[in-house]
Design an enzyme around this catalytic site. Structure first.
Site, mmCIF file in Angstrom:
data_model
loop_
_atom_site.group_PDB
_atom_site.id
_atom_site.type_symbol
_atom_site.label_atom_id
_atom_site.label_comp_id
_atom_site.label_asym_id
_atom_site.label_seq_id
_atom_site.Cartn_x
_atom_site.Cartn_y
_atom_site.Cartn_z
ATOM 1 N N LYS A 81 0.822 -1.131 -0.025
ATOM 2 C CA LYS A 81 0.073 -0.072 -0.085
ATOM 3 C C LYS A 81 0.820 1.120 0.113
ATOM 4 C CE LYS A 81 -3.897 1.833 2.712
ATOM 5 N NZ LYS A 81 -4.785 1.612 3.768
ATOM 6 N N SER A 156 -9.646 1.530 2.979
ATOM 7 C CA SER A 156 -8.754 2.620 2.078
ATOM 8 C C SER A 156 -7.941 1.523 1.320
ATOM 9 C CB SER A 156 -8.227 3.580 2.819
ATOM 10 O OG SER A 156 -7.280 2.710 3.832
ATOM 11 N N SER A 180 -9.872 -1.065 7.021
ATOM 12 C CA SER A 180 -9.395 -0.767 5.606
ATOM 13 C C SER A 180 -8.654 -1.859 4.864
ATOM 14 C CB SER A 180 -8.255 0.338 5.714
ATOM 15 O OG SER A 180 -8.946 1.680 5.626
HETATM 16 N N1 GLN Z 1 -13.251 3.771 6.572
HETATM 17 C C1 GLN Z 1 -12.509 4.135 7.739
HETATM 18 C C2 GLN Z 1 -12.229 5.723 7.551
HETATM 19 O O1 GLN Z 1 -12.656 6.151 6.550
HETATM 20 C C3 GLN Z 1 -11.299 3.362 7.940
HETATM 21 C C4 GLN Z 1 -10.127 3.659 7.116
HETATM 22 C C5 GLN Z 1 -8.937 2.756 7.427
HETATM 23 O O2 GLN Z 1 -9.114 1.827 8.137
HETATM 24 N N2 GLN Z 1 -7.601 3.377 6.951
HETATM 25 O O3 GLN Z 1 -11.692 6.169 8.574
#
Ligand code: GLN
Length: 496
Positions: A81, A156, A180
Site C-alpha cells: 500500500k 482504504s 481498511s
Molecule cells: N473507513 C475508515 C475511515 O474512513 C477506515 C479507514 C482505515 O481503516 N484506514 O476512516
C-alpha cells in the site's frame, strides 16, 4: 512459462520455485505482464518498479541455482500500500501532498519483507491518507473492483485488495485504522488480517490515527496469510507502540478442526443497516461451523452503536495532529505565496483533498479547548466501554463472528456524495480497532454476484485461533477458489 502460475497461492508458488519448475524472474515477469494487461482498467497500482523487481528476482534465482534453502516468501512478488515507506521508491499516500515524495528509508515491514527475499512489484492505490472506505478519495485514480468494474473495491486499501484478487501480486500489505484491510478483502473476495495493535511495527507507515493504525496482509488463502504475518510481526524498537511478545509460528494453527471452539455471535452486528442477504449468507456460514463441531451461541456487545461516533472523533483528532507536519516547509508539496503564512495556507488548501480537509477540521474542533471534554474525552471513555464489551465476551468465547461489512461492494458514486453514509458503512469494523484486538476477513459467499466476507474477532495476540477457525472454514468451502473473470471483453467494457 509462468503466465498460468500467477493465480496460485504463495505456498504453491514456493513449491514451484523450490522444484525449479519456475524461476523467480519468470514469475516476476509474468506478474508485470499481468499488470500491463489488466491494470490500465483496474488501476490498482500507482507505481510499478519493473527493473528493480526483475533485478531482485535475479538475486533470488542465483540462490536457487546454488541449491540454497529457500525461505517461505523468497522470490515471491508482492505489492505494498502506498503509505508504507520504500527507500528510493515514491510513497504518495495517494495524495497530491506527497505526489513526489521519495522516502530516504524503509518502513520496518518493507525491511522485513526484503529480508525475507520477497520481490516488490510496486505501490498500490488507496484513499488519500487512508481516509475512506472505497478508494474513491485517491488523488490519482479510481481503482475498480475486479468482480464488476462498475463497483468500488472497498477502502482504504483498495489497490492492495485488487492486486491480490486480480492476480497482479501474490500477496500485498495494507493498513487498517477502522477496517481498511478487512472491508476491501471482503469486497474483493480475498483474505485480510488486521493484527493486534502492537503486533506489527508501524515504523515508516505514514500515520493516520496512531492509536488505531495497524499493518496486515492480503492473501488468497489463510495459509498464505499466516506465512506473511510470520515475516512481518514481532517487536520493533523503532516503534514505541510495538509490543514485546512471544511470536508464535502462525502456520502451527492451521488445523482443520473447530470441535469445541466457542464462537459468539454478537447480535448488534446483525441488526439495523445490515443487508438481509449478507446476514443470510453469514448465517449459512455459521451453520457450516456448527456442523463442523463449533459451539455457537449469541452474545451482546451493548456499546456497538456508539463505535462510529467515537471512532470518527478519535481518528480525526489524531489525524489533525499527525497531518500538521504537511506545511510545505520540510517535505512534500509547497505552494507559491507572498509570505510564509500564505505559503502554509495555500500548501494545505491545494495539497489535501476534500475528505482529508473535512477530517482535519472535525479533529481540530474536537480537540479545541471548550470542546475537548465534550467530544474527545467522551469518545475516549466510550472507547473503554467498547473494549470492556469485548473483554466480557471473551470470558465466554474464543472468537466472535460477524459479517465483515454491512453490504457487498457498492457502485462508484453511490456513497461518495454523502460522507455520513460512507462512515456508517464502517460499523462492523471500527469497534475492533477501538479495542485493539485482531480480526480476519475471509471469503464467505456472494450476494448479487459480488463477494461477501465473514469476520472473526479474537483476543489480543490470539491471531492463532483466528487462523484456526478461518482455515477450517476455508477447507470446508470453495469460495476462495472462485475468481473474477477479467477477459478481454470485460476489460474492454471498462468501468464507465
Ligand atoms: N473507513 C475508515 C475511515 O474512513 C477506515 C479507514 C482505515 O481503516 N484506514 O476512516
Amino acid at each position: 512459462m509462468a503466465t498460468g502460475d500467477i493465480g496460485k497461492s504463495v505456498s504453491e508458488l514456493h513449491e514451484l520455485l523450490v522444484h525449479k519448475d519456475v524461476s523467480s524472474t519468470e514469475l516476476t515477469k509474468a506478474y508485470i505482464e499481468r499488470i500491463k494487461t489488466v491494470d490500465p482498467e483496474l488501476k490498482a497500482y500507482l507505481t510499478v518498479v519493473e527493473d528493480r523487481a526483475i533485478a531482485q528476482a535475479a538475486e533470488i534465482d542465483r540462490k536457487i541455482a546454488q541449491n540454497e534453502v529457500l525461505g517461505a516468501l523468497e522470490g515471491i512478488p508482492m505489492a505494498l500500500k502506498d503509505n508504507m515507506c520504500t527507500e528510493g521508491v515514491r510513497t504518495s499516500c495517494a495524495s497530491k501532498m506527497l505526489e513526489s515524495f521519495i522516502p530516504p528509508y524503509n518502513a520496518t515491514v518493507t525491511d522485513r519483507l526484503q529480508a525475507a527475499g520477497t520481490i516488490l512489484l510496486g505501490k498500490v492505490n488507496m484513499d488519500e491518507f487512508a481516509m475512506g472506505s472505497s478508494t474513491e478519495n485517491s488523488y490519482f485514480a479510481k481503482t475498480c473492483n475486479p468482480w464488476n468494474l462498475e463497483y468500488v473495491p472497498g477502502g482504504s486499501s483498495g489497490g492492495a485488495a485488487v492486486a491480490v484478487a486480480a492476480d497482479e501480486a501474490a500477496f500485498s500489505l495494507g493498513s487498517d485504522t477502522g477496517g481498511s484491510i478487512r472491508q476491501p478483502a471482503a469486497f474483493c473476495g480475498v483474505v485480510g488480517m488486521k493484527p493486534t495493535y502492537g503486533a506489527v511495527s508501524r515504523f515508516g507507515l505514514i500515520a493516520f490515527a496512531s492509536s488505531l493504525d495497524q499493518i496486515g496482509p492480503f492473501t488468497k488463502t489463510v495459509r498464505d496469510n499466516a506465512l506473511v504475518l510470520n515475516a512481518i510481526a514481532g517487536y520493533d524498537p523503532m516503534d514505541s507502540t510495538s509490543v514485546v511478545y512471544e511470536k508464535p509460528d502462525y502456520t502451527k494453527f492451521l488445523v482443520n478442526n473447530v470441535k469445541g471452539l466457542r464462537i459468539g455471535i454478537p447480535r448488534e452486528y446483525y441488526g439495523e443497516g445490515i443487508d438481509p442477504d449478507v446476514a443470510k449468507g453469514i448465517r449459512a456460514g455459521i451453520q457450516t461451523l456448527i456442523d463442523l463441531g463449533a459451539e455457537v451461541s449469541e452474545c451482546s456487545l451493548p456499546h456497538t452503536e456508539y463505535a462510529i461516533p467515537a471512532y470518527y472523533l478519535i481518528a480525526t483528532a489524531e489525524a489533525s495532529s499527525n497531518l500538521a507536519r504537511y506545511d510545505g516547509v520540510r517535505y512534500g508539496y509547497r505552494a507559491e505565496a507572498e509570505d510564509v503564512l500564505g505559503m502554509f495556507k495555500s500548501t494545505r488548501a491545494e495539497g489535501f483533498g476534500p475528505e482529508v480537509k473535512r477530517r482535519i477540521m472535525l479533529g481540530t474542533y474536537a480537540l479545541s479547548s471548550g470542546y475537548y471534554d465534550a467530544y474527545y474525552l467522551k469518545a475516549q471513555k466510550v472507547r473503554t466501554l467498547i473494549k470492556q464489551d469485548f473483554d466480557k465476551a471473551f470470558e465466554k468465547f474464543d472468537v466472535l463472528l460477524s459479517p465483515t461489512a454491512p453490504t457487498p461492494a457498492f457502485k462508484f458514486g453511490e456513497k461518495s456524495a454523502n460522507p455520513l453514509a460512507m462512515y456508517l458503512s464502517d460499523i462492523t469494523t471500527v469497534p475492533i480497532n477501538l479495542a485493539g484486538i485482531p480480526a480476519i476477513s475471509i471469503p464467505a459467499g456472494f450476494v448479487g454476484g459480488m463477494p461477501i466476507g465473514m469476520q472473526f474477532m479474537g483476543k489480543a495476540f490470539d491471531e492463532g485461533t483466528l487462523y484456526r477457525v478461518a482455515y477450517t472454514f476455508e477447507q470446508n468451502t470453495n469460495y476462495h477458489t472462485l475468481k473474477p473473470s477479467l477477459s478481454k471483453e470485460v476489460l474492454a467494457c471498462g468501468s464507465r
